[in-house]
Structure formats: C-alpha cells, structure tokens
Design an enzyme around this catalytic site. Structure first.
Site, PDB file in Angstrom:
ATOM      1  N   HIS A  45     -17.639 -21.020 -40.598  1.00  0.00           N
ATOM      2  CA  HIS A  45     -18.069 -21.302 -42.241  1.00  0.00           C
ATOM      3  C   HIS A  45     -17.375 -22.581 -41.919  1.00  0.00           C
ATOM      4  CE1 HIS A  45     -17.983 -17.270 -44.564  1.00  0.00           C
ATOM      5  NE2 HIS A  45     -17.141 -16.729 -43.570  1.00  0.00           N
TER       6      HIS A  45
ATOM      7  N   HIS B  18     -21.277 -15.331 -37.545  1.00  0.00           N
ATOM      8  CA  HIS B  18     -21.176 -16.918 -38.125  1.00  0.00           C
ATOM      9  C   HIS B  18     -19.944 -17.915 -38.430  1.00  0.00           C
ATOM     10  CE1 HIS B  18     -19.766 -14.168 -40.770  1.00  0.00           C
ATOM     11  NE2 HIS B  18     -19.376 -14.656 -41.491  1.00  0.00           N
TER      12      HIS B  18
ATOM     13  N   TYR C 110     -19.115  -8.379 -37.933  1.00  0.00           N
ATOM     14  CA  TYR C 110     -17.948  -7.213 -38.278  1.00  0.00           C
ATOM     15  C   TYR C 110     -19.091  -6.864 -39.499  1.00  0.00           C
ATOM     16  CZ  TYR C 110     -17.598 -11.177 -41.834  1.00  0.00           C
ATOM     17  OH  TYR C 110     -18.054 -12.772 -42.736  1.00  0.00           O
TER      18      TYR C 110
ATOM     19  N   TYR D 260     -10.910 -11.071 -39.104  1.00  0.00           N
ATOM     20  CA  TYR D 260     -10.106 -12.289 -39.882  1.00  0.00           C
ATOM     21  C   TYR D 260      -8.677 -12.228 -40.568  1.00  0.00           C
ATOM     22  CZ  TYR D 260     -14.579 -14.364 -41.248  1.00  0.00           C
ATOM     23  OH  TYR D 260     -16.111 -14.963 -41.640  1.00  0.00           O
TER      24      TYR D 260
ATOM     25  N   ARG E 129     -22.735  -8.114 -40.745  1.00  0.00           N
ATOM     26  CA  ARG E 129     -22.419  -9.757 -40.812  1.00  0.00           C
ATOM     27  C   ARG E 129     -22.633 -10.584 -39.428  1.00  0.00           C
ATOM     28  NH1 ARG E 129     -21.559 -13.531 -43.671  1.00  0.00           N
ATOM     29  NH2 ARG E 129     -23.920 -14.603 -43.193  1.00  0.00           N
TER      30      ARG E 129
HETATM   31 FE   LIG Z   1     -17.464 -14.400 -42.397  1.00  0.00          FE
END
Ligand SMILES: [Fe+2]
Lengths: 177, 236
Positions: free
Chosen positions: B161, B159, B146, B107, B156
C-alpha cells in the site's frame, strides 16, 4: 505522457500508518483560535463505519513549521472521529469571491476504491450565504450536510452519511474535484 | 509563496483510469458508495495547494525489513521509482507513506485474523521522501498473499500500500503496488476495478536489475504519476 496513476482502496489495515497525534494539528505550537471538529461516519444501513481514515486539510491559516494544515484521524468503534485545529478564516474563491471558512475532508476506507471528498463549513457564519459551493447545493437538507454545528464553545460537529438510507436519510454532499 | 502554476487547477482524470465508487464485485462498496451525484467543485486554493511534510516533524522510515537491527523473515526487496506529474515534471521532496503485510501475508494489526504468523522483526510501516528529481527508495520484504472474505476462497495478490500527496490536495492518491506475473491479479476485484487495462497494469511493478543488489536483495521499480495542472496563461 501517461495519465495519473489509478487509485486503490486504503483497505482495513491502514492503521499501520496511523499516528493518533496527527489528529491534533496544534501539536507543534500553532498560534490562533483552537477549535475541535468531531463527528461520525455511517453507511447506507446507518451502521457506524469503524475502519475509516478521515483526513482534514485547510488552506488557512497557511501551513508552516508550527502548523501542518493537515491531520488524519481514525474512526472508532462508534464511527466517531475528532480533530483539534486552528479555526480557518475566509480564503479567496473564483473570480473576486471570498469563500466562507471551511475544512476540506477526504475519507478513505475499506470499500472506497478512491477517496470521498467533502467540506465542513461553520453553521451560522455570515459568509456562508454567498459561498460559491454552498450556493450551488440547492436542496437545503443536502446543503446542511456541509455545515458543522456548534456543540459548545469552539466545539463543532459534522456527521457524515456515505449513502442515502432506506428511509430517505440525507446523504452527505460529496465533491467531484 | 504560491506561484502561478501552483495556483492552477488540476486536470480531470481521463475516463476509465480511476475505479468507480460502486463496484459490484467488491462487496464492501455496496453500503459505502454515494448514490447521489457528486457536486462539481472547480478548484480553489483549498484544492490547488496541499500540506507540506517536513522530515523534522515526520521522520523517514526507509527500511521495513529490520526491527532493532534484527532482520525480518522473507525475501528482501528494494523498491524504488520516480514520481512525476502528468506533464512529466518530477514531484520533488514529497512524502511517500508505505504499509504492507509481512512475508506470511499477515498484518500486525488487531483486525487481521488471518492464521499466519506475526513476525516481530518486520516493521509494517515505511515513510520516505522523493529527491529533487522525484526518486524514492525503500527496503522491505516481499509481502505474502492473504485471504479475505469478499467471496468464497478470495485471496489478495501480493501488494504494498502507498500514499502520496503531491503538490495539492486534489492530487491526493492512495493506491497499491502489485508484483509482476502474479496469477491472483486476474481474479482480484480490487485490481480489476480499474476499467482501463493499461492504467491497471501500471500498478504492477517491474523487476529492476539495476537496483538489485548481489547477495542481498531483489530490486523492483514502481513509477507513479500524480495529476497534472491545467496550463496557465504564464506558461503558454
Ligand atoms: Fe492489503
């Protein structure tokens, strides 16, 4: 028909959609009496929650092009948030009742798989005495968690505690809506 | 003006379709879940109506895969779907907020310490509106998996969001969309927090060849259902 889609946490990296100006609901030139609502969020250990998205929604005054009625604010390293908005008036309740002026608040954060919903009323407002939600919370300490306190002219403060502490600290009233 | 239907309360969520606040496998819930019972609040105007976002004040960002015309690295995707309520009615002209990691699973966020490269040409934020029939669509890059620190060697699943508002504040929804066939799903405490398996699996999008563009991008479909309202006397 399928049921409503399931919720998942907003996670720690939601700031990619953060726009700090959203915390000022008066930025499009809304008319009315400006107020600020600030506060903090703490967890069950009393530690500040530093990665939350705090959302404020008010059904009064009615939203239009000059007033979105909705704002979002991050909590900072001290767990603090702050909104600038227009003070709401009373709105209809169930039956013929009036609701005291209030904000709806939704909290989203890492560790919250779905939003925590609460409200902020204005301490000292005479309509609080007959408000249906405030009247339904019998414990005065718990009811007090729904009351923003005046901090000066047009400045209000609401501290939110996500979880009862080890020394009996009062948990904020969260709503099943 | 609010019509009768807009003033009607929303229906309760069916049991098992929403996660609990206290989920032992997800460590961050331990100190953040309420211990007192929630207080029931029958819906009033505050819960039954919600904000309206105008594209003049909140402009669309329909393409996350470019910054200043320069393409991001990774597998280009088109994501589309339809937003309806629990009665199958389209939720039209509603805002959809989107954010995600880049193709490397990073991110562009100061809090993300994962040692994977930032892509200056990847825009981590999107914003689109549904059309009259509830359809939305955006272009992006398939996000990477990640690591996170929930438990030893926790990762995770891929995905995206999403944030939805619908027609009333009680229908507010924040969720995550997953990708089909991801073996990490079976190990993910966030995905597994939804008790009902059918509801959980509706968070997994489907490959959609009808929006896949030859020589350009894979298409995926992700339909979303927002809360429906109680029947009102006018409807019956
Ligand atoms: Fe996330």
């Amino acid at each position: 028909m399928p049921s409503a889609t399931s919720s998942q946490t907003i996670g720690p990296f939601w700031h990619l959609i953060e726009h700090p100006e959203w915390a000022d609901l008066t930025r499009f030139g809304a008319a009315g009496s400006k107020v600020t609502l600030s506060g903090s969020i703490t967890d069950g250990d009393g530690n500040p929650v530093t990665d939350a998205a705090v959302e404020l929604w008010q059904s009064d005054p009615p939203s239009d092009e000059s007033f979105p009625g909705f704002g979002r604010c991050r909590t900072d390293q001290r767990g603090e948030f702050r909104f600038t908005t227009i003070k709401p008036g009373p709105v209809p309740g169930r039956g013929n009742a009036q609701q005291a002026p209030h904000f709806a608040i939704a909290l989203h954060a890492r560790g919250l798989l779905k939003a925590l919903m609460t409200r902020a009323y204005f301490e000292g407002d005479p309509l609080n005495e007959t408000d249906q939600l405030l009247s339904a919370v019998e414990d005065p300490r718990r009811r007090g968690t729904l009351l923003a306190r005046p901090e000066g002219k047009d400045r209000w403060r609401l501290d939110i505690r996500l979880q009862r502490g080890p020394h009996g600290e009062t948990e904020t009233v969260f709503l099943d809506i | 003006m609010q019509g009768e239907r807009e003033a009607a309360p929303f229906r309760p969520y069916p049991p098992g379709t929403q996660p609990a606040y206290d989920v032992p496998g997800y460590g961050s819930t331990h100190k953040r879940h309420p211990q007192e019972p929630l207080v029931q609040l029958p819906h009033t105007v505050t819960e039954s109506i919600g904000p309206h976002f105008s594209s003049a004040h909140f402009p669309p960002i329909p393409d996350l895969s470019l910054v200043d015309g320069k393409p991001a690295l990774g597998e280009r995707i088109i994501v589309h779907g339809r937003i309806t309520d629990e009665d199958g009615r389209p939720v039209s002209n509603t805002i959809v907020e989107i954010w995600q990691a880049n193709a490397s699973g990073r991110y562009q966020h100061p809090g993300d310490q994962h040692d994977a490269p930032i892509d200056p040409n990847f825009r981590g934020e999107g914003r689109v509106y549904t059309d009259d029939q509830g359809w939305y669509r955006f272009t992006s890059i398939k996000p990477g998996a990640y690591p996170w620190r929930n438990h030893h060697n926790a990762w995770r699943p891929n995905h995206i969001h999403f944030s939805f508002f619908g027609s009333g504040f009680a229908a507010r929804l924040i969720t995550q969309m997953y990708f089909p066939g991801d073996p990490l799903l079976a190990l993910d405490p966030i995905f597994l927090s939804i008790p009902d398996q059918g509801a959980r699996n509706r968070l997994v999008c489907a490959l959609d060849m009808t929006v896949t563009e030859p020589e350009w991008a894979l298409g995926y479909r992700f339909d979303v259902v927002l809360r429906g309202r109680e029947a009102t006397p006018m409807e019956s």
